[in-house]
Design a protein around this motif. Structure first.
Motif, mmCIF file in Angstrom:
data_model
loop_
_atom_site.group_PDB
_atom_site.id
_atom_site.type_symbol
_atom_site.label_atom_id
_atom_site.label_comp_id
_atom_site.label_asym_id
_atom_site.label_seq_id
_atom_site.Cartn_x
_atom_site.Cartn_y
_atom_site.Cartn_z
ATOM 1 N N ILE A 120 0.875 -1.168 0.000
ATOM 2 C CA ILE A 120 0.000 0.000 0.000
ATOM 3 C C ILE A 120 0.910 1.215 0.000
ATOM 4 N N VAL A 121 0.929 1.942 -1.117
ATOM 5 C CA VAL A 121 1.750 3.138 -1.244
ATOM 6 C C VAL A 121 0.873 4.329 -0.891
ATOM 7 N N VAL A 122 1.283 5.078 0.117
ATOM 8 C CA VAL A 122 0.529 6.244 0.572
ATOM 9 C C VAL A 122 1.286 7.472 0.102
ATOM 10 N N THR A 123 0.626 8.256 -0.739
ATOM 11 C CA THR A 123 1.257 9.429 -1.327
ATOM 12 C C THR A 123 0.413 10.664 -1.058
ATOM 13 N N GLY A 124 1.042 11.798 -1.179
ATOM 14 C CA GLY A 124 0.383 13.075 -0.949
ATOM 15 C C GLY A 124 1.438 14.105 -0.622
ATOM 16 N N PRO A 125 1.052 15.360 -0.614
ATOM 17 C CA PRO A 125 2.025 16.414 -0.325
ATOM 18 C C PRO A 125 2.455 16.385 1.144
ATOM 19 N N PRO A 126 3.550 17.084 1.484
ATOM 20 C CA PRO A 126 3.943 17.191 2.894
ATOM 21 C C PRO A 126 2.787 17.793 3.701
ATOM 22 N N GLY A 127 2.563 17.245 4.880
ATOM 23 C CA GLY A 127 1.524 17.782 5.755
ATOM 24 C C GLY A 127 0.122 17.334 5.411
ATOM 25 N N VAL B 137 -3.948 8.130 -2.244
ATOM 26 C CA VAL B 137 -3.556 9.534 -2.313
ATOM 27 C C VAL B 137 -4.274 10.268 -1.186
ATOM 28 N N VAL B 138 -3.498 10.860 -0.295
ATOM 29 C CA VAL B 138 -4.054 11.631 0.817
ATOM 30 C C VAL B 138 -3.827 13.107 0.491
ATOM 31 N N ASP B 139 -4.919 13.837 0.338
ATOM 32 C CA ASP B 139 -4.807 15.252 -0.012
ATOM 33 C C ASP B 139 -6.001 16.017 0.532
ATOM 34 N N PRO B 140 -5.838 16.722 1.629
ATOM 35 C CA PRO B 140 -6.937 17.510 2.191
ATOM 36 C C PRO B 140 -7.159 18.832 1.453
ATOM 37 N N GLY B 141 -6.345 19.101 0.433
ATOM 38 C CA GLY B 141 -6.461 20.333 -0.350
ATOM 39 C C GLY B 141 -5.261 21.235 -0.138
ATOM 40 N N ARG B 142 -4.935 21.969 -1.170
ATOM 41 C CA ARG B 142 -3.741 22.820 -1.161
ATOM 42 C C ARG B 142 -3.748 23.832 -0.012
ATOM 43 N N ASP B 143 -4.882 24.487 0.222
ATOM 44 C CA ASP B 143 -4.934 25.502 1.282
ATOM 45 C C ASP B 143 -4.643 24.897 2.650
ATOM 46 N N VAL B 144 -5.229 23.725 2.922
ATOM 47 C CA VAL B 144 -5.008 23.044 4.206
ATOM 48 C C VAL B 144 -3.544 22.638 4.336
ATOM 49 N N VAL B 145 -3.002 22.069 3.277
ATOM 50 C CA VAL B 145 -1.602 21.625 3.295
ATOM 51 C C VAL B 145 -0.663 22.797 3.557
ATOM 52 N N MET B 146 -0.855 23.890 2.848
ATOM 53 C CA MET B 146 0.031 25.046 3.021
ATOM 54 C C MET B 146 -0.076 25.622 4.433
ATOM 55 N N GLN B 147 -1.271 25.607 5.004
ATOM 56 C CA GLN B 147 -1.436 26.094 6.381
ATOM 57 C C GLN B 147 -0.740 25.156 7.369
ATOM 58 N N ARG B 148 -0.849 23.860 7.143
ATOM 59 C CA ARG B 148 -0.166 22.898 8.024
ATOM 60 C C ARG B 148 1.344 23.065 7.940
ATOM 61 N N SER C 108 -5.540 11.298 -13.328
ATOM 62 C CA SER C 108 -6.756 10.730 -12.756
ATOM 63 C C SER C 108 -6.349 9.972 -11.495
ATOM 64 N N ARG C 109 -7.039 10.236 -10.396
ATOM 65 C CA ARG C 109 -6.657 9.609 -9.132
ATOM 66 C C ARG C 109 -7.823 9.610 -8.170
ATOM 67 N N SER C 110 -7.763 8.716 -7.229
ATOM 68 C CA SER C 110 -8.736 8.684 -6.141
ATOM 69 C C SER C 110 -8.083 9.310 -4.930
ATOM 70 N N VAL C 111 -8.691 10.344 -4.419
ATOM 71 C CA VAL C 111 -8.140 11.044 -3.263
ATOM 72 C C VAL C 111 -8.895 10.612 -2.024
ATOM 73 N N ILE C 112 -8.176 10.362 -0.960
ATOM 74 C CA ILE C 112 -8.777 10.026 0.312
ATOM 75 C C ILE C 112 -8.800 11.298 1.145
ATOM 76 N N PRO C 113 -9.945 11.968 1.233
ATOM 77 C CA PRO C 113 -9.984 13.148 2.102
ATOM 78 C C PRO C 113 -9.958 12.719 3.561
ATOM 79 N N PRO C 114 -9.358 13.512 4.431
ATOM 80 C CA PRO C 114 -9.215 13.129 5.831
ATOM 81 C C PRO C 114 -10.530 12.765 6.517
#
Length: 145
Positions: free
Chosen positions: A3-10, A99-110, A134-140
């Motif tokens: 299981i590869v878990v990817t996403g931006p820092p934070g 893919v874990v991505d709560p959104g750019r604004d959330v990531v940048m704030q974290r 194309s990807r499936s994102v897992i929102p928090p």
């Protein structure tokens, strides 16, 4: 299974694994490995170049060994920005990509609140690489945040 878990820092990749992995699973997380090898009181995300060099080699060895056991155990691997070669390897291994991505604004704030400023550049690079994919994102909210 890998299981590869990817996403931006934070984004919450480590938190995703904490809420999904079982005690018998293998977790390959660079930051956890660095903490395990660093002295007491070390920062969770700010590692020296020397420590990172050692941890990267240990991580690489752990990945290679874990690949030999995917039929017996689930292996969670954090990979922020997989290269084309790594993506091909994950496909060959029939990895599940999360893919874990709560959104750019959330990531940048974290990053602003909890990480080194240089991580903003890494997050920006991650978002640029995602354009048109194309990807499936897992929102928090789907896993307990």
């Amino acid at each position: 299974m890998l299981i590869v878990v990817t996403g931006p820092p934070g984004a919450g990749k480590s938190s995703y694994i904490q809420s999904h992995a079982k005690p018998t699973d293998i977790v390959i997380d660079l930051d956890l490995m660095a903490l395990a090898m660093a002295g007491p009181g070390a920062d969770h995300h700010d590692h020296s170049d020397t420590l990172l060099a050692i941890v990267h080699r240990a991580r690489y060895a752990a990945i290679r060994e874990a690949e030999q056991h995917l039929d017996k155990v689930d292996v969670y691997l954090i990979q922020t920005l997989p290269s084309a070669k790594q993506r091909a390897q994950f496909k060959r291994l029939e990895a599940r990509i999360v893919v874990v991505d709560p959104g750019r604004d959330v990531v940048m704030q974290r990053i602003e609140n909890m990480r080194q400023p240089a991580m903003k550049a890494v997050a920006t690079k991650w978002y640029k690489a995602q354009r048109g994919q194309s990807r499936s994102v897992i929102p928090p909210r789907d896993w307990g945040w």
